[in-house]
Structure formats: C-alpha cells, structure tokens
Design a protein around this motif. Structure first.
Motif, PDB file in Angstrom:
ATOM      1  N   GLU A  45       8.562  -4.751  -0.041  1.00 46.61           N
ATOM      2  CA  GLU A  45       7.190  -4.261   0.145  1.00 46.61           C
ATOM      3  C   GLU A  45       6.287  -4.769  -0.972  1.00 46.61           C
ATOM      4  OE1 GLU A  45       4.719  -0.084  -0.133  1.00 46.61           O
ATOM      5  OE2 GLU A  45       6.803   0.002   0.543  1.00 46.61           O
ATOM      6  N   ALA A  46       6.833  -4.848  -2.185  1.00 43.67           N
ATOM      7  CA  ALA A  46       6.044  -5.357  -3.309  1.00 43.67           C
ATOM      8  C   ALA A  46       5.601  -6.794  -3.061  1.00 43.67           C
ATOM      9  CB  ALA A  46       6.860  -5.272  -4.601  1.00 43.67           C
ATOM     10  N   VAL A  47       6.507  -7.612  -2.539  1.00 43.30           N
ATOM     11  CA  VAL A  47       6.159  -9.010  -2.236  1.00 43.30           C
ATOM     12  C   VAL A  47       5.066  -9.059  -1.176  1.00 43.30           C
ATOM     13  CG1 VAL A  47       7.015 -11.167  -1.256  1.00 43.30           C
ATOM     14  CG2 VAL A  47       8.404  -9.918  -2.917  1.00 43.30           C
ATOM     15  N   ARG A  48       5.239  -8.293  -0.098  1.00 45.87           N
ATOM     16  CA  ARG A  48       4.255  -8.328   0.991  1.00 45.87           C
ATOM     17  C   ARG A  48       2.888  -7.851   0.515  1.00 45.87           C
ATOM     18  NH1 ARG A  48       8.526  -5.988   4.063  1.00 45.87           N
ATOM     19  NH2 ARG A  48       7.426  -3.993   4.010  1.00 45.87           N
ATOM     20  N   ALA A  49       2.871  -6.768  -0.260  1.00 46.98           N
ATOM     21  CA  ALA A  49       1.589  -6.244  -0.737  1.00 46.98           C
ATOM     22  C   ALA A  49       0.918  -7.232  -1.679  1.00 46.98           C
ATOM     23  CB  ALA A  49       1.803  -4.895  -1.430  1.00 46.98           C
ATOM     24  N   ALA A  50       1.693  -7.874  -2.545  1.00 48.27           N
ATOM     25  CA  ALA A  50       1.118  -8.853  -3.470  1.00 48.27           C
ATOM     26  C   ALA A  50       0.562 -10.049  -2.715  1.00 48.27           C
ATOM     27  CB  ALA A  50       2.171  -9.306  -4.482  1.00 48.27           C
TER      28      ALA A  50
END
Length: 482
Positions: free
Chosen positions: A301-306
């Motif tokens: 999720e961190a990758v997608r949000a970034a």
C-alpha cells in the motif's frame, strides 16, 4: 434543547424521494443493500453503520446529502458517478443550513429525534461516521462556535499565539459564545496560521502532547466549511487549509502511535482534495498515507500511495516534492524486501533533490532537506538489513539536521543507535542511545521511544560492554507513556 413549539427558521418542505438511488438498489432488499454498503466501506478502510432504515431514509429523500464517510463509500460502489448522479443534492446546497443571523431562533427539533434528517451530519466532524451533532440541535450551533474559537479568539493570524499553554493551542471551551457567521478572509488566515503553529510545535516537541489539543482546531476548520464563505477564493483557502490541518493532525496521531486515527485524518484530507481538485493537497495526503502504510506494516500500500502521490505532484513543478515522494516509494519497496526497486527509487530521489529548491515547493516541506533525505535513506537500508550502510546515513542525518528540528535530531539519533546495535557495535550504540535519551526531555514522540525500546532489547545481551549498562538502566527508568 429548544421546545418543539419554537417555529423553524426555514419553511417546512416535503422531502423529494431519491428515485435514482432506489433504481441503483435494484432487486436487493434494503437490508441486503445495507450489507453491501458496509462491505464496500471495509474495502476502503471506512466504518459506517448502514442498515435498512438508513437506506429507506435515503430513498425517501430524508437524507438530501450524505456525510463524508458515506460519500466516499457510495462513490467507491459506483465509480465514475458524482453525488448528484446518485440522486443527492449538491453539498453546497445543504452546507450552512445551521447559519443564522444573530437573534434568530433555532430550528425546532422533530418530535422524534431519530427521524431528523442528517443531510449535514458529518460536515463538522468528518472523521466520524455517526451523527454526533443532530442538525436540529442548537447545542450543535454552540459547539461549532466554541470550536471555531480554538484558533479564532481575536481574528486573523494573531489567534494561534493568543493562548499558548504548554503547546500553543487554546482550550476549546475557553471563550464566550457568539453567533456563527459566514467565514471571511480573517478566518482563512487564522486557519492557515493554526496549521503553521502546529507544525512548528511538532518540530520542537514531538506529537504526543499535541494530538488531543490539535483536534479542536480541526473540528473548528470543518465548522467553518459548514458555515460557508463570503467569496469563492476564501472558500478555496478554507478547503485547502482544512485539508492541510487534517494532515497535520493525522501526522500527530501517526507519530504518537495512533495509526487508525491517522489513517482516518489522512483519508479526510484526501477526500477534501478530491472534492476541490486540489492536486497539491492530494499529493500531500498520499505522501503521508504512504508513510503511514509503511509504518503500519502495509508496504505494498505504501508503494501504491507513493506512486499516486507522484502522479498528482508531477504537474506542480517541484523537484523537492518529487524527491520526497520517491523516498516514500523507496520505503515501501524496502518493506517488501525488494532491494532493486528500493535502489531505483533512491536514485530518483537523489536526482530530484540535486535540482535544488524552487518556488513551487510546498510550504509544508520546510522540514525536507539533506538531513531528512539521509534519514529516510537510513530507514530504507535498515529495513533491508544493511545495518552498516543504514548507520552511516543515520549518523550523517543527525549531524546535518538544523537545531530547530529537535524531534528529528532525536529520531535520527535513535535510528543511529538501533542500526549500530544491530550491526554489532554495542558501545557506539549505547553512546548514541544516551544522546537520544537526553533529547527526550524536550521531545514527546512515541516513535522515538519505541525505537529506543527496540535498541535496548538488542543491547541486553551486551550489558557488560562499556556504557551499555548505563544506557539500559537509564532507559528502564523512563516514565511509562500514558
């Protein structure tokens, strides 16, 4: 509560059934549709208590416009549609219904409060999904005014410093009441100043002592939006300011370990950005969401949000912002143990950073300099288990940090201590840990304390090493967090 005999300040009008919403329900029963709403809410991290009665009220037209939580759920269920496409009235047509001139009588409550419409519920308390303030209750009107005064005791930008207390935020019930009015330029200035004030205090003192105090200005901000603005430019500033304040309060929750609260505040900021088409606010909200997801153990999720943050930020023309967002992505890849993905994102972050600062850099990015770049890279290498490289970057971060950012110095020093301990250098780790403990007299940060707790566990088998016993004893004597 006003008597039911008091005449309403608005003429009664029969509700108009929402036939569009009824059509979208199709052959499902109200209870089945309510269950689908609750499932959709869970998919996007929302919590709504939808039941068959709520569905009936929507279809009957009693709820002309849902609160923000329901809005996000409905738009998730029916992608590509707007609220008006779903049969609801535009939020602008119901916003401000509680605004009254001085001396006006409050609207009469219905005989059965359970039948009150909730077309504006959630407007002043957007991160709660229940109807905390009945829109017919004059106490709601009082509360909004008291909350506004959390940063509006004198009007304009002098407000935030008017009553300092230990952290510079006024108590929410400290002033006499006055009638709610439409917001103006001075209100927008006061809101923007409250955001700046909270950020400065966090830089110096950390989040733990600030979070609960900052909730009052946030409620006040959404009360201002609910009251409406005198001009469109003022309304735009209020929406932007409220979104930035939601992110600031979300960060205070994040840094003090209240991850669920932080997620809710960041989601509210993102919704505000989407409603107003504010790309800068959207990028900021996704940036913090990525950071939170990494810390909460959701690296994908961190990758997608970034990556979403980078898409929103690209047209803004700020290389420094793109650099920070690449670092957020790198943190997600590190959490996934994807060294190649992490290294590629780190290279982009450094390349963007080397372009230097620019006029398009957001105001909130004042913390982001070479020290933060080094500190975030240290965290990436730490997650990847490269303790030697992590310690080198953490040490450089602590050395480069501006003394104003006391909390960050404590954070980088705690990171250094942990990296050294895990790299098999207990004496150096204890020295760094002692420096971090020295800073806890000024800084209240659950994040820093948690890192030091991890370091103490790693160092426990090395108690006989020079300096380690002193660090362990001093850490053990810290007062417990409440």
């Amino acid at each position: 509560m006003a008597s039911s005999s008091v005449p309403s300040s608005q003429p009664a009008r029969p509700p108009r059934p929402n036939l569009v919403f009824r059509h979208l329900r199709g052959s499902r029963s109200p209870a089945e549709f309510a269950a689908a709403v609750r499932r959709a809410a869970r998919e996007i991290g929302e919590r709504v208590s939808c039941d068959a009665r709520y569905v009936h009220r929507v279809e009957a037209g009693e709820i002309r416009c849902p609160n923000y939580a329901y809005e996000r759920v409905f738009l998730h269920m029916f992608p590509g549609r707007t609220l008006t496409d779903l049969g609801f009235a535009p939020r602008s047509s119901v916003r401000g219904r509680r605004t009254r001139a001085a001396g006006d009588q409050p609207a009469a409550p219905p005989e059965n409060p359970a039948n009150a419409t909730s077309e504006t519920s959630g407007a002043s308390e957007p991160y709660e999904t229940h109807n905390r303030y009945d829109p017919y209750d004059p106490h709601d009107h009082e509360e909004s005014d008291v909350l506004r005064r959390a940063f509006m005791t004198g009007g304009g930008a002098t407000v935030a410093a008017a009553t300092l207390s230990p952290y510079g935020l006024a108590p929410e019930a400290s002033a006499a009441q006055r009638p709610v009015r439409r917001a103006g330029t001075s209100d927008a200035c006061a809101l923007e100043e409250a955001v700046r004030r909270i950020r400065v205090l966090d830089d110096r003192h950390g989040a733990d002592g600030l979070y609960r105090r900052a909730a009052a200005p946030l409620r006040a901000a959404y009360a201002l939006l609910d009251a409406g603005a005198t001009r469109q430019r003022t309304a735009d500033r209020l929406y932007s300011g409220a979104g930035e304040l939601a992110i600031s309060v979300g960060w205070l929750a994040h840094d003090s370990g209240r991850f669920d609260d932080a997620r809710s505040h960041y989601a509210e900021a993102l919704a505000t950005a989407r409603v107003t088409g504010d790309a800068a606010l959207e990028a900021h909200a996704f940036c913090n969401t990525a950071f939170l997801a990494r810390d909460a153990g959701r690296p994908r999720e961190a990758v997608r949000a970034a990556q979403a943050a980078q898409r929103a930020a690209r047209p803004l023309g700020s290389p420094r912002l793109m650099s920070l967002l690449a670092l957020r992505e790198a943190g997600g890849w590190a959490g996934l143990a994807d060294r190649a993905g992490c290294e590629q994102a780190l290279i982009r972050a450094q390349a963007y950073f080397d372009r230097g600062p620019g006029e398009a850099d957001p105001e909130w990015m004042t913390f982001y300099g070479e020290a933060e770049l080094e500190g975030l890279e240290a965290q990436c290498w730490s997650m990847l288990g490269d303790w030697t490289r992590a310690a080198r970057h953490a040490r450089r971060a602590a050395e480069l940090q501006d003394p104003h950012f006391t909390r960050n110095i404590a954070l980088y020093t705690a990171e250094l201590a942990d990296d050294l301990a895990r790299d098999g250098r207990p004496e150096e780790a204890a020295q760094a840990g002692m420096r971090a403990l020295d800073l806890l007299g000024e800084v209240q940060s659950s994040r820093v304390r948690s890192m030091l707790s991890g370091t103490s566990r790693v160092l426990l088998p090395h108690r006989r090493t020079s300096g380690v016993s002193e660090f362990l004893d001093r850490h053990a004597s810290l007062p417990r967090m409440v």
